[in-house]
Design a protein around this motif. Structure first.
Motif, PDB file in Angstrom:
ATOM      1  N   ASN A   1     -40.112 -57.561 -15.433  1.00  0.00           N
ATOM      2  CA  ASN A   1     -41.482 -58.066 -15.647  1.00  0.00           C
ATOM      3  C   ASN A   1     -42.273 -57.133 -16.564  1.00  0.00           C
ATOM      4  N   THR A   2     -41.638 -56.746 -17.636  1.00  0.00           N
ATOM      5  CA  THR A   2     -42.237 -55.783 -18.556  1.00  0.00           C
ATOM      6  C   THR A   2     -42.108 -56.279 -19.988  1.00  0.00           C
ATOM      7  N   ILE A   3     -43.149 -56.057 -20.766  1.00  0.00           N
ATOM      8  CA  ILE A   3     -43.044 -56.300 -22.194  1.00  0.00           C
ATOM      9  C   ILE A   3     -43.266 -54.986 -22.931  1.00  0.00           C
ATOM     10  N   TYR A   4     -42.792 -54.964 -24.155  1.00  0.00           N
ATOM     11  CA  TYR A   4     -42.877 -53.771 -24.982  1.00  0.00           C
ATOM     12  C   TYR A   4     -43.447 -54.137 -26.349  1.00  0.00           C
ATOM     13  N   LEU A   5     -44.055 -53.173 -26.971  1.00  0.00           N
ATOM     14  CA  LEU A   5     -44.489 -53.323 -28.356  1.00  0.00           C
ATOM     15  C   LEU A   5     -44.005 -52.094 -29.110  1.00  0.00           C
ATOM     16  N   GLN A   6     -42.955 -52.276 -29.888  1.00  0.00           N
ATOM     17  CA  GLN A   6     -42.456 -51.197 -30.731  1.00  0.00           C
ATOM     18  C   GLN A   6     -43.245 -51.208 -32.029  1.00  0.00           C
ATOM     19  N   MET A   7     -43.911 -50.097 -32.305  1.00  0.00           N
ATOM     20  CA  MET A   7     -44.776 -50.011 -33.479  1.00  0.00           C
ATOM     21  C   MET A   7     -44.218 -48.953 -34.420  1.00  0.00           C
ATOM     22  N   ASN A   8     -43.789 -49.396 -35.588  1.00  0.00           N
ATOM     23  CA  ASN A   8     -43.231 -48.496 -36.593  1.00  0.00           C
ATOM     24  C   ASN A   8     -44.137 -48.446 -37.813  1.00  0.00           C
ATOM     25  N   ASN A   9     -43.951 -47.426 -38.617  1.00  0.00           N
ATOM     26  CA  ASN A   9     -44.745 -47.260 -39.842  1.00  0.00           C
ATOM     27  C   ASN A   9     -46.237 -47.456 -39.554  1.00  0.00           C
ATOM     28  N   LEU A  10     -46.720 -46.752 -38.554  1.00  0.00           N
ATOM     29  CA  LEU A  10     -48.113 -46.901 -38.145  1.00  0.00           C
ATOM     30  C   LEU A  10     -49.060 -46.430 -39.228  1.00  0.00           C
ATOM     31  N   LYS A  11     -50.199 -47.105 -39.298  1.00  0.00           N
ATOM     32  CA  LYS A  11     -51.227 -46.808 -40.292  1.00  0.00           C
ATOM     33  C   LYS A  11     -52.527 -46.440 -39.578  1.00  0.00           C
ATOM     34  N   PRO A  12     -53.400 -45.700 -40.237  1.00  0.00           N
ATOM     35  CA  PRO A  12     -54.679 -45.349 -39.595  1.00  0.00           C
ATOM     36  C   PRO A  12     -55.452 -46.579 -39.123  1.00  0.00           C
ATOM     37  N   GLU A  13     -55.319 -47.691 -39.816  1.00  0.00           N
ATOM     38  CA  GLU A  13     -56.032 -48.915 -39.421  1.00  0.00           C
ATOM     39  C   GLU A  13     -55.453 -49.556 -38.162  1.00  0.00           C
ATOM     40  N   ASP A  14     -54.346 -49.039 -37.665  1.00  0.00           N
ATOM     41  CA  ASP A  14     -53.807 -49.510 -36.388  1.00  0.00           C
ATOM     42  C   ASP A  14     -54.470 -48.814 -35.202  1.00  0.00           C
ATOM     43  N   THR A  15     -55.303 -47.830 -35.476  1.00  0.00           N
ATOM     44  CA  THR A  15     -55.999 -47.115 -34.409  1.00  0.00           C
ATOM     45  C   THR A  15     -56.887 -48.064 -33.621  1.00  0.00           C
TER      46      THR A  15
ATOM     47  N   SER B   1     -47.154 -57.070 -12.300  1.00  0.00           N
ATOM     48  CA  SER B   1     -46.836 -57.196 -10.886  1.00  0.00           C
ATOM     49  C   SER B   1     -47.780 -58.205 -10.254  1.00  0.00           C
ATOM     50  N   GLY B   2     -47.473 -58.577  -9.005  1.00  0.00           N
ATOM     51  CA  GLY B   2     -48.351 -59.500  -8.309  1.00  0.00           C
ATOM     52  C   GLY B   2     -47.872 -60.937  -8.341  1.00  0.00           C
ATOM     53  N   GLY B   3     -46.561 -61.125  -8.517  1.00  0.00           N
ATOM     54  CA  GLY B   3     -46.014 -62.468  -8.431  1.00  0.00           C
ATOM     55  C   GLY B   3     -46.192 -63.294  -9.687  1.00  0.00           C
ATOM     56  N   ILE B   4     -46.240 -62.630 -10.827  1.00  0.00           N
ATOM     57  CA  ILE B   4     -46.419 -63.378 -12.070  1.00  0.00           C
ATOM     58  C   ILE B   4     -45.171 -64.206 -12.358  1.00  0.00           C
ATOM     59  N   PRO B   5     -45.328 -65.499 -12.695  1.00  0.00           N
ATOM     60  CA  PRO B   5     -44.149 -66.332 -12.964  1.00  0.00           C
ATOM     61  C   PRO B   5     -43.385 -65.839 -14.185  1.00  0.00           C
ATOM     62  N   SER B   6     -42.086 -66.037 -14.170  1.00  0.00           N
ATOM     63  CA  SER B   6     -41.269 -65.600 -15.306  1.00  0.00           C
ATOM     64  C   SER B   6     -41.563 -66.409 -16.557  1.00  0.00           C
ATOM     65  N   THR B   7     -42.201 -67.571 -16.384  1.00  0.00           N
ATOM     66  CA  THR B   7     -42.532 -68.406 -17.541  1.00  0.00           C
ATOM     67  C   THR B   7     -43.824 -67.966 -18.227  1.00  0.00           C
TER      68      THR B   7
ATOM     69  N   PHE C   1     -44.233 -54.149 -36.368  1.00  0.00           N
ATOM     70  CA  PHE C   1     -44.289 -54.206 -34.905  1.00  0.00           C
ATOM     71  C   PHE C   1     -43.287 -55.232 -34.396  1.00  0.00           C
ATOM     72  N   THR C   2     -42.706 -54.944 -33.243  1.00  0.00           N
ATOM     73  CA  THR C   2     -41.794 -55.875 -32.588  1.00  0.00           C
ATOM     74  C   THR C   2     -42.142 -55.964 -31.108  1.00  0.00           C
ATOM     75  N   ILE C   3     -42.388 -57.187 -30.647  1.00  0.00           N
ATOM     76  CA  ILE C   3     -42.647 -57.408 -29.227  1.00  0.00           C
ATOM     77  C   ILE C   3     -41.355 -57.861 -28.569  1.00  0.00           C
ATOM     78  N   SER C   4     -41.114 -57.358 -27.386  1.00  0.00           N
ATOM     79  CA  SER C   4     -39.914 -57.766 -26.648  1.00  0.00           C
ATOM     80  C   SER C   4     -40.237 -57.836 -25.165  1.00  0.00           C
ATOM     81  N   ARG C   5     -39.285 -58.384 -24.421  1.00  0.00           N
ATOM     82  CA  ARG C   5     -39.578 -58.679 -23.016  1.00  0.00           C
ATOM     83  C   ARG C   5     -38.335 -58.448 -22.164  1.00  0.00           C
ATOM     84  N   ASP C   6     -38.533 -57.844 -21.023  1.00  0.00           N
ATOM     85  CA  ASP C   6     -37.481 -57.682 -20.019  1.00  0.00           C
ATOM     86  C   ASP C   6     -37.917 -58.457 -18.790  1.00  0.00           C
ATOM     87  N   ASN C   7     -37.384 -59.652 -18.620  1.00  0.00           N
ATOM     88  CA  ASN C   7     -37.823 -60.509 -17.517  1.00  0.00           C
ATOM     89  C   ASN C   7     -37.412 -59.954 -16.149  1.00  0.00           C
ATOM     90  N   ASP C   8     -36.303 -59.224 -16.106  1.00  0.00           N
ATOM     91  CA  ASP C   8     -35.873 -58.640 -14.832  1.00  0.00           C
ATOM     92  C   ASP C   8     -36.871 -57.594 -14.341  1.00  0.00           C
TER      93      ASP C   8
END
Length: 125
Positions: free
Chosen positions: A77-91, A25-31, A68-75
């Motif tokens: 202003n949100t990004i996501y990080l889907q994390m699958n098959n997590l390992k202890p070293e991802d802590t 939030s705060g007027g971040i440009p879509s680019t 892991f998969t990163i994705s973005r919803d520009n409408d």
């Protein structure tokens, strides 16, 4: 003023999944290029993934590719990080980041101007 708020962290067993969200939030440009970093106890912060305007423009840390998969919803202003098959070293504490520079620039520099407060991800063995 740009504000990044992460959510979605938690405790999960190895092999499990979590999805992190980061609302800007705060007027971040879509680019703006946005990304995720993480910092484990006693270690330096490391790059995890970033994404440009389109979710097709993305880059990943080698150790998370295919999990892991990163994705973005520009409408939203949100990004996501889907994390699958997590390992202890991802802590780690996972931080959202944003920078007004284009994706191809930030992909080389890995420098981000704005940062969130972080969300804890813990993976038990």
């Amino acid at each position: 003023q740009v504000r990044l708020v992460e959510s979605g962290g938690g405790l999960v067993q190895a092999g499990g999944s979590l999805r992190l969200s980061c609302a800007a939030s705060g007027g971040i440009p879509s680019t703006t290029t946005m990304g995720w970093f993480r910092q484990a106890p006693g270690k330096e912060r490391e790059f995890v993934a970033d994404v440009g305007i389109s979710s097709l423009n993305a880059d990943y840390l080698d150790s998370v590719k295919g999990r892991f998969t990163i994705s973005r919803d520009n409408d939203e202003n949100t990004i996501y990080l889907q994390m699958n098959n997590l390992k202890p070293e991802d802590t780690a504490v996972y931080y959202c980041a944003a920078d007004p520079a284009p994706f191809m620039v930030v992909m080389d520099t890995r420098k981000f101007r704005y940062w969130g407060q972080g969300t804890q991800v813990s993976v038990s063995s």
